[in-house]
Design a protein around this motif. Structure first.
Motif, PDB file in Angstrom:
ATOM      1  N   UNK A  22      89.544  36.472  39.056  1.00  0.00           N
ATOM      2  CA  UNK A  22      89.632  37.808  38.451  1.00  0.00           C
ATOM      3  C   UNK A  22      90.810  38.591  39.037  1.00  0.00           C
ATOM      4  N   UNK A  23      91.017  38.437  40.331  1.00  0.00           N
ATOM      5  CA  UNK A  23      92.138  39.132  40.979  1.00  0.00           C
ATOM      6  C   UNK A  23      93.460  38.532  40.513  1.00  0.00           C
ATOM      7  N   UNK A  92      95.393  38.416  46.054  1.00  0.00           N
ATOM      8  CA  UNK A  92      94.950  39.632  46.742  1.00  0.00           C
ATOM      9  C   UNK A  92      95.139  40.772  45.736  1.00  0.00           C
ATOM     10  N   UNK A  93      94.192  41.720  45.746  1.00  0.00           N
ATOM     11  CA  UNK A  93      94.200  42.700  44.651  1.00  0.00           C
ATOM     12  C   UNK A  93      95.240  43.804  44.825  1.00  0.00           C
ATOM     13  N   UNK A  94      95.656  44.069  46.066  1.00  0.00           N
ATOM     14  CA  UNK A  94      96.755  45.020  46.289  1.00  0.00           C
ATOM     15  C   UNK A  94      97.480  44.650  47.578  1.00  0.00           C
ATOM     16  N   UNK A  95      98.797  44.710  47.505  1.00  0.00           N
ATOM     17  CA  UNK A  95      99.651  44.387  48.651  1.00  0.00           C
ATOM     18  C   UNK A  95     100.492  45.605  49.006  1.00  0.00           C
ATOM     19  N   UNK A  96     100.856  45.678  50.280  1.00  0.00           N
ATOM     20  CA  UNK A  96     101.843  46.672  50.703  1.00  0.00           C
ATOM     21  C   UNK A  96     103.104  45.948  51.151  1.00  0.00           C
ATOM     22  N   UNK A  97     104.220  46.472  50.750  1.00  0.00           N
ATOM     23  CA  UNK A  97     105.522  45.873  51.063  1.00  0.00           C
ATOM     24  C   UNK A  97     106.274  46.829  51.981  1.00  0.00           C
ATOM     25  N   UNK A 108     100.497  44.771  42.833  1.00  0.00           N
ATOM     26  CA  UNK A 108      99.319  43.941  42.554  1.00  0.00           C
ATOM     27  C   UNK A 108      99.584  42.456  42.733  1.00  0.00           C
ATOM     28  N   UNK A 109     100.840  42.062  42.716  1.00  0.00           N
ATOM     29  CA  UNK A 109     101.151  40.684  43.121  1.00  0.00           C
ATOM     30  C   UNK A 109     102.554  40.663  43.705  1.00  0.00           C
ATOM     31  N   UNK A 256      91.545  45.718  50.638  1.00  0.00           N
ATOM     32  CA  UNK A 256      91.822  44.711  49.600  1.00  0.00           C
ATOM     33  C   UNK A 256      92.170  43.394  50.303  1.00  0.00           C
ATOM     34  N   UNK A 257      91.134  42.701  50.782  1.00  0.00           N
ATOM     35  CA  UNK A 257      91.331  41.543  51.643  1.00  0.00           C
ATOM     36  C   UNK A 257      91.480  40.266  50.826  1.00  0.00           C
TER      37      UNK A 257
END
Lengths: 275, 275
Positions: A22-23, A92-97, A108-109, A256-257
């Motif tokens: 789903x993610x 992963x449903x949310x990432x930080x850059x 989101x990806x 968001x692990x």
């Protein structure tokens, strides 16, 4: 094209593989607390290979805030020891850059950012021992009240390695006095998820001035008969990565692990190879 | 100059620091089993930095045979998280040197071989859980009989990383049937020293044809009512290093371990920094 959306309640009680699906499809972008019950969830640090040896040394020297549960090959988006189908660019449903030590964007990806020299380091997270506390009828205040766990920058020096250094971030959970020893024993069984508390009681002993003013997350009430208990926190390596001002690094967004197929109570975090 | 020699019996019941001092001075060159009771002893792998990231990935993926307890900075002979005074060039009583995958020499110190790009990886060893078994009145046959533990090449595939791959080496200890579960529980408490058994009972299940023909060490008697129990073995990473045919790598000689200041039953293998 209409994007199918999946709600949190659709994903409760489904397999880790289906949550990741789903993610991956973009239909779920929410937090992962309480999903894939019994499975290890992970903090993420994705960084260029030239920093990976020092970062692994840093994690080895600071195992309570930085418990390594998987390391990818360089440029390989898979983490087969955590799950046979994991693609770290999409699962992963949310990432930080972060670029040069500053927040750049939340996405989101990370397919567009992927590069052949990137190494993923997955680290255990506090969901594991919180679940174990709850199973043993030890209350966890921020979960009861729907808040984020309060996090504090302590005065505990980390063991440095290369460009990585700093102070330990800790979480605080108020525990009824008569259950503190049990909470200690239970969390000590999860060395891959921060292990036993770092400190118990007076916040001044670890350099915290005011428990009502967390550095991150939400303040929680400490009731009569409760003792503040402090655990090493997975925000520690994120701060240390930021302070090292790498040209590029990526992490999950808080809450968001990465959901793995590894059982929370497994002896190691390595899945047996598929024959 | 007359070289003062120290006997094994001189070193029983002295501090880890004093044992290391005797070894460093060259006055003791024997094995370390039974010395510095209660302190973690370590297998060693010293290798060029360019292989260290892959070797750490390999160890992370194979935590039962390769439990990492310390990693040095590149070119730094100290291991401060294991002991404030450790010098890895002199503090082990015998080293083995391998070049291009072949045994080159056995030496008492490696000062002449030290180089700015070398990284030391220290790994936990079976002495730790054997001591715990003995404290709990579980017999350890090879210790009772003054033999080396029997070691076998199993058919268990290791998770590869870079040039590092192969099969797991296991040790076998015969345990009275009624104490097998207790032996499992006790050893599981020491994840930094190979943890719980890999297998129990029939040697064929892990590809061992004949328990009377170990690949290394000595055969031991299995008495009536005893069950063979198999643990992951620290010879595994040594074999894997050899097979990778590195231009240079060094290990301790069997039985001649690095003695640390870390308590065997500590939660982590990291000493608190000296203030």
């Amino acid at each position: 094209m209409t994007l199918q959306t999946t709600s949190y309640s659709d994903l409760v009680n489904v397999s880790p593989e289906l949550v990741r699906t789903a993610i991956r499809s973009g239909s779920y972008t929410g937090h992962t607390a309480g999903l894939a019950a019994g499975k290890l969830q992970c903090n993420l640090a994705i960084l260029p290979e030239c920093y990976a040896l020092d970062f692994l040394r840093f994690c080895q020297r600071n195992p309570k805030p930085c418990p390594v549960v998987a390391v990818s090959d360089s440029g390989d988006a898979n983490l087969p020891t955590l799950g046979p189908d994991i693609d770290i660019r999409t699962d992963v449903s949310k990432y930080r850059v972060f670029k040069d030590g500053a927040f750049a964007e939340e996405v989101d990806d990370i397919q567009a950012l992927w590069a052949d020299d990137l190494v993923t380091v997955a680290l255990g997270c506090s969901f594991t021992f919180e679940n174990a506390l709850l199973r043993n009828d030890i209350p966890v205040r921020h979960i009861e009240t729907g808040l984020n766990v309060p996090m504090f920058r302590s005065n505990i020096d980390l063991e440095p390695a290369g460009p990585f250094a700093g102070k330990m971030v800790v979480t605080m959970r108020p525990i009824p006095k008569e259950q503190v020893e049990q909470a200690r024993e239970i969390s000590a069984r999860y060395p891959h998820a921060h292990g036993a508390p770092i400190a118990i009681g007076d916040p001044a002993q670890i350099g915290i001035a005011d428990l009502s003013q967390p550095d991150w997350g939400d303040a929680v009430e400490i009731k009569a008969g409760e003792v503040p208990v402090y655990w090493a926190c997975g925000v520690t390596p994120q701060n240390v990565l930021l302070d090292a001002k790498l040209p590029l690094c990526m992490t999950h967004s808080p809450g968001h692990m990465l959901i793995s197929d590894v059982a929370e109570n497994a002896e190691t975090t390595i899945l047996p190879p598929k024959k």
